[in-house]
Design a protein around this motif. Structure first.
Motif, mmCIF file in Angstrom:
data_model
loop_
_atom_site.group_PDB
_atom_site.id
_atom_site.type_symbol
_atom_site.label_atom_id
_atom_site.label_comp_id
_atom_site.label_asym_id
_atom_site.label_seq_id
_atom_site.Cartn_x
_atom_site.Cartn_y
_atom_site.Cartn_z
ATOM 1 N N CYS A 48 120.652 22.154 88.767
ATOM 2 C CA CYS A 48 122.003 22.616 88.469
ATOM 3 C C CYS A 48 122.771 22.622 89.777
ATOM 4 C CB CYS A 48 121.981 24.001 87.837
ATOM 5 S SG CYS A 48 123.605 24.597 87.298
ATOM 6 N N ILE A 75 118.841 29.311 84.367
ATOM 7 C CA ILE A 75 118.721 27.864 84.570
ATOM 8 C C ILE A 75 118.095 27.188 83.356
ATOM 9 C CG2 ILE A 75 116.429 27.713 85.674
ATOM 10 C CD1 ILE A 75 117.787 25.744 87.690
ATOM 11 N N LYS A 78 121.241 26.517 81.384
ATOM 12 C CA LYS A 78 122.381 26.214 82.251
ATOM 13 C C LYS A 78 123.561 25.666 81.451
ATOM 14 C CE LYS A 78 120.864 21.526 83.466
ATOM 15 N NZ LYS A 78 120.604 20.583 84.557
ATOM 16 N N ASP A 79 124.757 26.030 81.913
ATOM 17 C CA ASP A 79 126.026 25.648 81.283
ATOM 18 C C ASP A 79 126.222 26.298 79.917
ATOM 19 O OD1 ASP A 79 126.893 23.968 83.410
ATOM 20 O OD2 ASP A 79 125.564 22.388 82.697
ATOM 21 N N LEU A 82 125.253 29.990 84.211
ATOM 22 C CA LEU A 82 124.955 29.265 85.445
ATOM 23 C C LEU A 82 125.578 27.881 85.366
ATOM 24 C CD1 LEU A 82 123.251 29.358 88.141
ATOM 25 C CD2 LEU A 82 121.512 28.099 86.873
ATOM 26 N N THR A 83 126.376 27.539 86.384
ATOM 27 C CA THR A 83 127.021 26.233 86.434
ATOM 28 C C THR A 83 126.748 25.580 87.777
ATOM 29 O OG1 THR A 83 129.133 26.940 87.393
ATOM 30 C CG2 THR A 83 128.883 27.182 84.998
#
Length: 221
Positions: free
Chosen positions: A129, A162, A165-166, A216-217
């Motif tokens: 990520c 993670i 993620k996103d 999380l980005t």
């Protein structure tokens, strides 16, 4: 990662739990099939370790009940039996993997990581990520190619983020998967842990979704 361990051998259960906690996993232990079935039906777990030879309710019966009730968490069965038919019964009940006793804890950890990774939709053992990477087989995080030093609670939060993620991870989900009865203490509050992670990763990598949770980005382009 939050793990349910259903094992009636008290010494073995404690040995497994201690080893998993040393790898930063959160672990709940049930000593019989009845308690294990209840926990699996009512609590959120990433994966379960299930002994087949359990008192009160046999492991295969517990697993069939979970699947009947719609519980799709990955399940690794443990058995001391040599007969292949016992393993077949476990897989027919809905198991995802198995280990025969005795086994090495290191192998158990690797199998659990692989099960959770596949269940999360990640076939590759390395998740990335932005500048952050996670080696799922070893549990090591790196930032810009350098090992990232994390406390156990920071690791649990970041591993949960993670893996998704996103996507927004709700606060309740993070709390359930990360803490082992200490979520109410100020020093271990979720906000404090996220603030620490932002200092280590950069503020832009963990976004707050007001009223929901965190995401999380990769951070700014």
């Amino acid at each position: 990662m939050k793990i349910l361990l259903v094992e009636d051998d008290r010494l073995l259960a404690q040995e497994i739990a201690n080893a998993l906690r040393a790898e930063n996993f959160a672990v709940d232990i049930a000593m019989n099939g009845e308690d294990g079935q209840h926990l699996g039906d009512t609590e959120p777990y990433d994966v379960a370790i299930l002994d087949l030879g359990l008192p009160k309710i046999p492991g295969a019966q517990v697993l069939r009940a979970w699947r009947k009730n719609g519980r799709q968490l990955p399940v690794l069965i443990l058995t001391a039996r040599d007969g292949w038919t016992d393993k077949v019964d476990g897989f027919k009940a809905g198991a995802d993997d198995y280990l025969t006793k005795p086994f090495r804890i290191e192998e158990l950890v690797m199998r659990l990581r692989a099960l959770v990774r596949r269940a999360s939709g990640h076939a590759a053992p390395r998740l990335v990520c932005g500048p952050l990477s996670f080696e799922a087989q070893t549990g090591v995080f790196e930032l810009d190619g350098l090992p990232l030093k994390l406390t156990a609670l920071e690791w649990r939060v970041l591993e949960c983020l993670i893996m998704r993620k996103d996507a927004v991870v709700e606060r309740s989900v993070l709390t359930d998967k990360v803490y082992e009865g200490d979520a109410g203490t100020d020093s271990n509050s979720l906000e404090v842990i996220v603030a620490r992670l932002r200092r280590k990763l950069g503020k832009a990598m963990i976004e707050t979704e007001r009223g929901r949770g965190y995401k999380l980005t990769a951070g700014p382009p």
